[in-house]
Design an enzyme around this catalytic site. Structure first.
Site, short mmCIF file in Angstrom:
data_model
loop_
_atom_site.label_atom_id
_atom_site.label_comp_id
_atom_site.label_asym_id
_atom_site.label_seq_id
_atom_site.Cartn_x
_atom_site.Cartn_y
_atom_site.Cartn_z
N TYR A 144 -13.83 -6.07 4.37
CA TYR A 144 -13.70 -6.66 3.04
C TYR A 144 -12.58 -5.94 2.31
CZ TYR A 144 -15.01 -8.05 -1.76
OH TYR A 144 -15.00 -8.54 -3.04
N ASP A 239 -6.69 0.04 4.23
CA ASP A 239 -7.42 -0.21 2.99
C ASP A 239 -8.35 0.98 2.78
OD1 ASP A 239 -9.71 -2.82 1.77
OD2 ASP A 239 -9.21 -0.81 1.05
N LYS A 267 -11.80 2.80 -6.53
CA LYS A 267 -13.01 3.63 -6.62
C LYS A 267 -12.71 5.06 -7.07
CE LYS A 267 -15.13 0.63 -3.16
NZ LYS A 267 -16.17 -0.11 -3.87
P1 KE4 Z 1 -12.70 -4.02 -6.03
O1 KE4 Z 1 -11.81 -5.21 -6.32
O2 KE4 Z 1 -14.16 -4.40 -5.99
O3 KE4 Z 1 -12.43 -2.81 -6.91
O4 KE4 Z 1 -12.31 -3.50 -4.55
C1 KE4 Z 1 -12.36 -4.41 -3.47
C2 KE4 Z 1 -12.52 -3.63 -2.18
C3 KE4 Z 1 -11.42 -3.47 -1.36
N1 KE4 Z 1 -11.51 -2.77 -0.20
C4 KE4 Z 1 -12.68 -2.21 0.18
C5 KE4 Z 1 -12.73 -1.44 1.47
C6 KE4 Z 1 -13.84 -2.34 -0.63
O5 KE4 Z 1 -15.00 -1.79 -0.22
C7 KE4 Z 1 -13.76 -3.05 -1.84
C8 KE4 Z 1 -14.95 -3.25 -2.75
N2 KE4 Z 1 -16.18 -2.69 -2.28
C9 KE4 Z 1 -17.38 -3.38 -2.72
C10 KE4 Z 1 -18.56 -2.70 -2.02
N3 KE4 Z 1 -18.64 -3.10 -0.67
C11 KE4 Z 1 -17.50 -3.37 -4.21
C12 KE4 Z 1 -18.87 -3.78 -4.71
C13 KE4 Z 1 -18.85 -5.15 -5.30
O6 KE4 Z 1 -18.22 -6.07 -4.72
O7 KE4 Z 1 -19.49 -5.31 -6.37
#
Ligand code: KE4
Length: 426
Positions: A144, A239, A267
């Site tokens: 993701y 990523d 994060k």
């Molecule tokens: P954000 O757009 O949510 O800040 O980041 C996206 C993203 C990109 N790359 C990786 C490896 C990630 O894990 C994420 C976002 N992680 C999720 C948890 N699996 C955020 C939680 C959510 O979607 O509310």
């Protein structure tokens, strides 16, 4: 546990916010029941609206690696807020955080700040396409990279939870440029490279996956991937939204000994405020506007308030690198305790762990990719999740997530967590 007020708040929220949440994974769809509404948090603990205390293994999905309401971060934000939060103009603190990040992460000369991990990954792919002049990208099933159209193809995290790997609204025109490979399967990447020779701009990967649960790449796979990209003029995008500044100062590049071409962050780099970033060597970053033609922008990008939280966080980690070893030891201790407890329950399970990322999968076979992760028994997982929740332990509400330990966790908290698992019926 009494969850009455959380449930009432959830009912109210659903009248005004789709699904009652601002990010789907929070809605507990994968585990059932109503989500917990948090009132406040401090250190390793969450306190919900019903007065329940939970030991927190999410840490806001990674950012709060030193625990909630960490004094140096809070104080920095308070002081900065008194002087204004955002100006839409350059400020010194952006350069301070950029310099610090560049000094901590290998193979980057410049970094651009954005407001989320999604923005970071989306922008990194556009930069790779602009730099190489090629259109296609390869991602991995179950990884993701945020909710940008190009990535919602067999995505992990919440997208899998909802069983809609290819989200409506993503056009075929977009999807055709995203090729899918299997994690830990170098042959699947080679086949795509051969079938699409000279059309692939980049491979984007979670160098340690966290959105299928935690999955560690084999040495052969990740080293072979690096070599394959180099041989075929394909940029390797790490990523590191999850792994950056969590697996160590240098993140997954340092932990795995691999030099990637573009790094994405989120994060931890924001210390709990909205910050994403992408970074690379000058040769690539010089293509980014306003230096170069690849456009990318953002009203609140690099805003001083978010920068103050990120700078306080990275300064703490840079000055106290022993915290990473402390986190690794606590995660190993938890791993051992979970193993001892589950061995007494006679259910098949796998535990994957690297650094302070760990996940439990209720399945017989090793979890090495999306397909093997998806074989986990979700009914058992639901009993596990709710059994722990009802004893004051908050785990990710989906089997397709990694836990994120924070260094405010004490060994007493870990023992309490293990004791809670001892009494859960699976
Ligand atoms: P954000 O757009 O949510 O800040 O980041 C996206 C993203 C990109 N790359 C990786 C490896 C990630 O894990 C994420 C976002 N992680 C999720 C948890 N699996 C955020 C939680 C959510 O979607 O509310």
């Amino acid at each position: 546990m009494n969850y009455k007020r959380s449930s009432a708040l959830f009912h109210e929220a659903k009248k005004y916010i789709p699904g009652g949440v601002n990010s789907p994974v929070r809605a507990f769809k994968a585990v059932g029941g109503d989500p917990i509404f948090v009132k406040e948090a401090k250190g390793a603990y969450l306190f919900d609206e019903d007065g329940n205390r939970f030991i927190d293994y999410i840490a806001s999905w990674g950012p709060l690696i030193l625990g909630h309401a960490y004094e140096p971060v809070i104080n920095a934000v308070i002081e900065k807020a008194k002087k204004g939060t955002s100006f839409g103009m350059p400020t010194e603190i952006e350069t301070e955080l950029a310099k610090l990040a560049v000094s901590m992460v290998p193979n980057i000369d410049k970094i651009r700040f954005v407001n989320s991990g999604t923005e970071a990954c989306m922008s990194a792919v556009r930069l790779a396409r602009g730099f190489t002049g090629k259109d296609k990208i390869i991602k991995f099933s179950g990884c993701y990279h945020g909710h940008s159209d190009s990535f919602l193809i067999q995505a992990g995290s919440g997208a899998v939870t909802f069983g809609s790997p290819n989200s409506p609204g993503v056009t075929q025109g977009t999807a055709k440029d995203t090729l899918l490979a299997n994690y830990n399967d170098l042959a699947s990447v080679k086949a795509l490279v051969e079938a699409n020779s000279n059309e692939i701009a980049a491979v984007i990967i979670e160098p340690v996956a966290g959105n299928m649960g935690c999955i560690i790449p084999s040495d052969d796979f990740i080293q072979g991937l690096r070599a394959l990209c180099t041989q075929n003029n394909i940029l390797l995008i790490f990523d590191e939204v999850m792994t950056g500044f969590r697996l160590g100062k240098g993140g997954a590049q340092e932990a795995l000994g691999i030099a990637a071409d573009i790094m994405c962050f989120g994060k931890v780099i924001g210390g709990g405020l909205p910050v994403g970033a992408f970074a690379a060597r000058n040769e690539i970053m010089s293509h980014l506007a306003p230096d170069g033609p690849v456009y990318q922008a953002g009203t609140l990008s690099g805003n001083p308030l978010a920068m103050s939280a990120g700078l306080a966080m990275l300064t703490e980690l840079n000055n106290n690198p022993e915290v990473f070893e402390s986190l690794n030891k606590k995660t190993a201790y938890l791993h051992n305790g979970i193993e001892q407890a589950l061995n007494k329950k006679g259910v098949p399970y796998q535990i994957n762990r690297l650094g302070s990322m760990i996940s439990v999968h209720f399945t017989e076979e090793p979890v090495v990719d999306f397909a093997s992760s998806a074989k986990g028994n979700n009914e058992t997982f639901k009993k596990y999740f709710h059994g722990m929740l009802n004893q004051g332990v908050y785990l990710p509400p989906s089997a397709f997530e990694s836990y994120f330990l924070n260094d405010a966790l004490s060994y007493e908290d870990l023992d309490e967590t293990i004791a809670a698992l001892e009494s859960v019926t699976l």
